[in-house]
Design a protein around this motif. Sequence first.
Motif, PDB file in Angstrom:
ATOM      1  N   MET A 139       6.951 -51.335   9.201  1.00  0.00           N
ATOM      2  CA  MET A 139       7.480 -49.992   9.397  1.00  0.00           C
ATOM      3  C   MET A 139       8.043 -49.884  10.813  1.00  0.00           C
ATOM      4  O   MET A 139       7.434 -50.332  11.767  1.00  0.00           O
ATOM      5  N   LEU A 140       9.202 -49.258  10.918  1.00  0.00           N
ATOM      6  CA  LEU A 140       9.839 -49.099  12.217  1.00  0.00           C
ATOM      7  C   LEU A 140       9.200 -47.948  12.980  1.00  0.00           C
ATOM      8  O   LEU A 140       8.925 -46.889  12.427  1.00  0.00           O
ATOM      9  N   GLY A 141       8.990 -48.164  14.273  1.00  0.00           N
ATOM     10  CA  GLY A 141       8.386 -47.128  15.095  1.00  0.00           C
ATOM     11  C   GLY A 141       9.393 -46.068  15.505  1.00  0.00           C
ATOM     12  O   GLY A 141      10.610 -46.237  15.378  1.00  0.00           O
ATOM     13  N   ASP A 142       8.862 -44.957  15.980  1.00  0.00           N
ATOM     14  CA  ASP A 142       9.729 -43.855  16.405  1.00  0.00           C
ATOM     15  C   ASP A 142      10.631 -44.260  17.565  1.00  0.00           C
ATOM     16  O   ASP A 142      11.803 -43.864  17.619  1.00  0.00           O
ATOM     17  N   GLY A 143      10.083 -45.020  18.490  1.00  0.00           N
ATOM     18  CA  GLY A 143      10.871 -45.438  19.643  1.00  0.00           C
ATOM     19  C   GLY A 143      12.074 -46.281  19.250  1.00  0.00           C
ATOM     20  O   GLY A 143      13.167 -46.116  19.796  1.00  0.00           O
ATOM     21  N   TYR A 144      11.872 -47.169  18.287  1.00  0.00           N
ATOM     22  CA  TYR A 144      12.977 -48.020  17.834  1.00  0.00           C
ATOM     23  C   TYR A 144      14.057 -47.187  17.147  1.00  0.00           C
ATOM     24  O   TYR A 144      15.252 -47.410  17.352  1.00  0.00           O
ATOM     25  N   ILE A 145      13.632 -46.234  16.339  1.00  0.00           N
ATOM     26  CA  ILE A 145      14.599 -45.378  15.639  1.00  0.00           C
ATOM     27  C   ILE A 145      15.406 -44.551  16.641  1.00  0.00           C
ATOM     28  O   ILE A 145      16.626 -44.408  16.510  1.00  0.00           O
ATOM     29  N   TYR A 146      14.741 -44.031  17.675  1.00  0.00           N
ATOM     30  CA  TYR A 146      15.458 -43.273  18.699  1.00  0.00           C
ATOM     31  C   TYR A 146      16.420 -44.156  19.480  1.00  0.00           C
ATOM     32  O   TYR A 146      17.525 -43.730  19.840  1.00  0.00           O
ATOM     33  N   ASP A 147      16.034 -45.392  19.726  1.00  0.00           N
ATOM     34  CA  ASP A 147      16.929 -46.318  20.415  1.00  0.00           C
ATOM     35  C   ASP A 147      18.169 -46.627  19.576  1.00  0.00           C
ATOM     36  O   ASP A 147      19.284 -46.683  20.102  1.00  0.00           O
ATOM     37  N   VAL A 148      17.974 -46.807  18.284  1.00  0.00           N
ATOM     38  CA  VAL A 148      19.106 -47.074  17.394  1.00  0.00           C
ATOM     39  C   VAL A 148      20.018 -45.856  17.326  1.00  0.00           C
ATOM     40  O   VAL A 148      21.247 -45.988  17.377  1.00  0.00           O
ATOM     41  N   LEU A 149      19.451 -44.669  17.234  1.00  0.00           N
ATOM     42  CA  LEU A 149      20.266 -43.453  17.204  1.00  0.00           C
ATOM     43  C   LEU A 149      21.028 -43.248  18.509  1.00  0.00           C
ATOM     44  O   LEU A 149      22.196 -42.848  18.508  1.00  0.00           O
ATOM     45  N   ARG A 150      20.365 -43.534  19.631  1.00  0.00           N
ATOM     46  CA  ARG A 150      21.034 -43.402  20.928  1.00  0.00           C
ATOM     47  C   ARG A 150      22.193 -44.382  21.036  1.00  0.00           C
ATOM     48  O   ARG A 150      23.281 -44.034  21.510  1.00  0.00           O
ATOM     49  N   GLU A 151      21.988 -45.608  20.574  1.00  0.00           N
ATOM     50  CA  GLU A 151      23.057 -46.610  20.602  1.00  0.00           C
ATOM     51  C   GLU A 151      24.194 -46.225  19.655  1.00  0.00           C
ATOM     52  O   GLU A 151      25.366 -46.417  19.981  1.00  0.00           O
ATOM     53  N   ALA A 152      23.864 -45.657  18.506  1.00  0.00           N
ATOM     54  CA  ALA A 152      24.896 -45.212  17.564  1.00  0.00           C
ATOM     55  C   ALA A 152      25.736 -44.084  18.163  1.00  0.00           C
ATOM     56  O   ALA A 152      26.963 -44.072  18.013  1.00  0.00           O
ATOM     57  N   LEU A 153      25.095 -43.163  18.849  1.00  0.00           N
ATOM     58  CA  LEU A 153      25.843 -42.082  19.505  1.00  0.00           C
ATOM     59  C   LEU A 153      26.706 -42.609  20.645  1.00  0.00           C
ATOM     60  O   LEU A 153      27.828 -42.148  20.860  1.00  0.00           O
ATOM     61  N   ARG A 154      26.198 -43.610  21.365  1.00  0.00           N
ATOM     62  CA  ARG A 154      26.988 -44.216  22.449  1.00  0.00           C
ATOM     63  C   ARG A 154      28.225 -44.901  21.886  1.00  0.00           C
ATOM     64  O   ARG A 154      29.325 -44.755  22.428  1.00  0.00           O
ATOM     65  N   PHE A 194      26.754 -53.174  13.974  1.00  0.00           N
ATOM     66  CA  PHE A 194      26.098 -53.419  12.694  1.00  0.00           C
ATOM     67  C   PHE A 194      25.446 -54.792  12.640  1.00  0.00           C
ATOM     68  O   PHE A 194      24.353 -54.939  12.099  1.00  0.00           O
ATOM     69  N   GLN A 195      26.112 -55.804  13.205  1.00  0.00           N
ATOM     70  CA  GLN A 195      25.544 -57.147  13.140  1.00  0.00           C
ATOM     71  C   GLN A 195      24.333 -57.324  14.042  1.00  0.00           C
ATOM     72  O   GLN A 195      23.446 -58.109  13.726  1.00  0.00           O
ATOM     73  N   THR A 196      24.297 -56.631  15.163  1.00  0.00           N
ATOM     74  CA  THR A 196      23.187 -56.829  16.087  1.00  0.00           C
ATOM     75  C   THR A 196      22.032 -55.859  15.869  1.00  0.00           C
ATOM     76  O   THR A 196      20.882 -56.194  16.172  1.00  0.00           O
ATOM     77  N   ILE A 197      22.292 -54.677  15.338  1.00  0.00           N
ATOM     78  CA  ILE A 197      21.230 -53.669  15.250  1.00  0.00           C
ATOM     79  C   ILE A 197      20.932 -53.255  13.804  1.00  0.00           C
ATOM     80  O   ILE A 197      19.778 -53.306  13.369  1.00  0.00           O
ATOM     81  N   ILE A 198      21.925 -52.817  13.062  1.00  0.00           N
ATOM     82  CA  ILE A 198      21.685 -52.215  11.756  1.00  0.00           C
ATOM     83  C   ILE A 198      21.255 -53.240  10.717  1.00  0.00           C
ATOM     84  O   ILE A 198      20.228 -53.065  10.039  1.00  0.00           O
ATOM     85  N   ILE A 199      22.007 -54.309  10.566  1.00  0.00           N
ATOM     86  CA  ILE A 199      21.699 -55.288   9.521  1.00  0.00           C
ATOM     87  C   ILE A 199      20.350 -55.979   9.767  1.00  0.00           C
ATOM     88  O   ILE A 199      19.574 -56.122   8.820  1.00  0.00           O
ATOM     89  N   PRO A 200      20.014 -56.384  11.003  1.00  0.00           N
ATOM     90  CA  PRO A 200      18.665 -56.928  11.206  1.00  0.00           C
ATOM     91  C   PRO A 200      17.550 -55.913  10.926  1.00  0.00           C
ATOM     92  O   PRO A 200      16.470 -56.284  10.464  1.00  0.00           O
ATOM     93  N   SER A 201      17.800 -54.639  11.181  1.00  0.00           N
ATOM     94  CA  SER A 201      16.783 -53.621  10.876  1.00  0.00           C
ATOM     95  C   SER A 201      16.575 -53.473   9.377  1.00  0.00           C
ATOM     96  O   SER A 201      15.443 -53.293   8.905  1.00  0.00           O
TER      97      SER A 201
END
Length: 89
Positions: free
Chosen positions: A1-16, A78-85
């Motif tokens: 299960m993904l932690g909250d911190g990881y999800i926030y990091d992914v969302l922050r990177e997506a917004l960036r 997508f290749q570095t963050i989304i697909i590995p997740s």
Amino acid sequence: MLGDGYIYDVLREALRIAVLISAPVLLAALVTGVSIGLFQALTSIQEMTLTFVPKLVAMLSVFWASMNFMTQSLIDFFQTIIIPSIAGG
């Protein structure tokens, strides 16, 4: 299960990435709109539709010129963050 911190990091990177991708087109619209507005103020032309066509042309040309950069940024994200997740790595 993904932690909250990881999800926030992914969302922050997506917004960036979203800001980075949209910046060239928005800056082209801003520069074109300000320059047309300055031209209208200097010449006392009060036509509201005068800014539409030049702004559209500028935005489309900048979009076409930066399409490779936008696509490569999304592919890298997508290749570095989304697909590995999704794959669980």
